[in-house]
Write a protein that holds these residues in place. Structure first.
Motif, mmCIF file in Angstrom:
data_model
loop_
_atom_site.group_PDB
_atom_site.id
_atom_site.type_symbol
_atom_site.label_atom_id
_atom_site.label_comp_id
_atom_site.label_asym_id
_atom_site.label_seq_id
_atom_site.Cartn_x
_atom_site.Cartn_y
_atom_site.Cartn_z
ATOM 1 N N HIS A 17 0.810 -1.219 0.000
ATOM 2 C CA HIS A 17 0.000 0.000 0.000
ATOM 3 C C HIS A 17 0.845 1.271 0.000
ATOM 4 C CE1 HIS A 17 -4.119 1.605 0.778
ATOM 5 N NE2 HIS A 17 -3.394 2.678 1.071
ATOM 6 N N ALA A 18 1.846 1.325 0.897
ATOM 7 C CA ALA A 18 2.650 2.544 1.034
ATOM 8 C C ALA A 18 4.072 2.177 1.438
ATOM 9 C CB ALA A 18 2.046 3.484 2.066
ATOM 10 N N VAL A 19 4.989 3.120 1.198
ATOM 11 C CA VAL A 19 6.398 2.937 1.536
ATOM 12 C C VAL A 19 6.853 4.165 2.304
ATOM 13 C CG1 VAL A 19 8.723 2.639 0.602
ATOM 14 C CG2 VAL A 19 6.779 1.566 -0.560
ATOM 15 N N VAL A 45 -0.730 9.281 9.311
ATOM 16 C CA VAL A 45 -0.821 8.634 8.003
ATOM 17 C C VAL A 45 -2.032 7.712 8.030
ATOM 18 C CG1 VAL A 45 0.346 7.157 6.329
ATOM 19 C CG2 VAL A 45 1.688 8.740 7.739
ATOM 20 N N GLY A 46 -2.942 7.905 7.092
ATOM 21 C CA GLY A 46 -4.142 7.070 7.004
ATOM 22 C C GLY A 46 -4.000 6.050 5.900
ATOM 23 N N ILE A 47 -4.060 4.777 6.284
ATOM 24 C CA ILE A 47 -4.000 3.668 5.327
ATOM 25 C C ILE A 47 -5.142 2.738 5.687
ATOM 26 C CG2 ILE A 47 -2.662 1.689 4.532
ATOM 27 C CD1 ILE A 47 -0.131 3.312 5.074
ATOM 28 N N GLY A 48 -6.167 2.675 4.817
ATOM 29 C CA GLY A 48 -7.351 1.888 5.152
ATOM 30 C C GLY A 48 -7.949 2.427 6.442
ATOM 31 N N GLY A 49 -8.298 1.521 7.358
ATOM 32 C CA GLY A 49 -8.867 1.926 8.639
ATOM 33 C C GLY A 49 -7.822 2.192 9.709
ATOM 34 N N ALA A 50 -6.549 1.957 9.399
ATOM 35 C CA ALA A 50 -5.484 2.144 10.390
ATOM 36 C C ALA A 50 -5.063 3.607 10.460
ATOM 37 C CB ALA A 50 -4.284 1.282 10.046
ATOM 38 N N ARG A 51 -4.692 4.031 11.675
ATOM 39 C CA ARG A 51 -4.095 5.349 11.889
ATOM 40 C C ARG A 51 -2.647 5.100 12.269
ATOM 41 N NH1 ARG A 51 -6.591 7.446 16.678
ATOM 42 N NH2 ARG A 51 -4.745 8.738 16.725
#
Length: 196
Positions: A45-47, A85-91
């Motif tokens: 998703h992210a790096v 940083v917002g990735i899906g439902g995670a903070r």
């Protein structure tokens, strides 16, 4: 304490130290931070990368995007301590003892919108400056008229419009010189155009 992430999810908070140069986040088990229970998270998703002045985050082409402080990323972003940083439902909250300079980068002034003919005049005006000769001067009105197959009056008309668009008024330095310098500084003409 070194830079770290606070990964907040429904199960609670996990502290992840930022060691090394790169950290990946995604749903796949091969990531450094695995968010397997969230179907809105992409496999990769992210790096996050340590690029010297600090840690940066970028989206890795995810389906639902990566957000920093609620803003969707469209380019790599340098993180400041406290950024979320917002990735899906995670903070994911970034924490670092290193304070990154808060002095903002000044945005370069963009060129004004010019017509096709005005661009031709600008390119012809600036072309002599690429000759490599010391103290090169922009093209004269007569040279512009000859090169563009128009009258000197037409060149003066287009130059007048360009002076207005670039905000060049009377001064000690000739307006053609100031216009040529501004056109190059503000990237209204490219070096490729001047070389052709």
């Amino acid at each position: 304490m070194t830079a770290h992430l606070e990964v907040w999810r429904s199960a609670g908070c996990e502290v992840v130290p930022l060691a090394g140069e790169r950290l990946t986040v995604g749903r796949d088990d091969g990531n450094d931070i695995v968010l397997a229970d969230d179907d809105t998270v992409s496999r990769l998703h992210a790096v996050l990368e340590n690029l010297g002045p600090g840690w940066c985050v970028r989206d890795a082409g995810s389906a639902n995007g990566t957000f920093v402080n609620g803003d969707r990323l469209n380019a790599e972003r340098l993180l400041q301590t406290g950024d979320e940083v917002g990735i899906g439902g995670a903070r994911i909250v970034f924490r670092s003892p290193v304070v990154v300079s808060s002095r903002p980068t000044v945005t370069a002034e963009s060129p004004p919108v010019v017509t096709r003919r005005e661009r031709e005049v600008l390119v012809a005006l600036c072309r002599p400056l690429r000759s490599g000769e010391p103290f090169a001067q922009p093209a004269s009105i007569q040279a512009l008229a000859t090169q563009l197959f128009v009258s000197e009056a037409a060149v003066k008309f287009h130059l007048g419009n360009l002076y207005d668009k670039f905000g060049i008024h009377d001064g000690d330095v000739p307006r053609r010189v100031r216009l040529a310098n501004e056109a190059i500084r503000r990237r209204a003409v490219t070096l490729t155009e001047l070389d052709s």
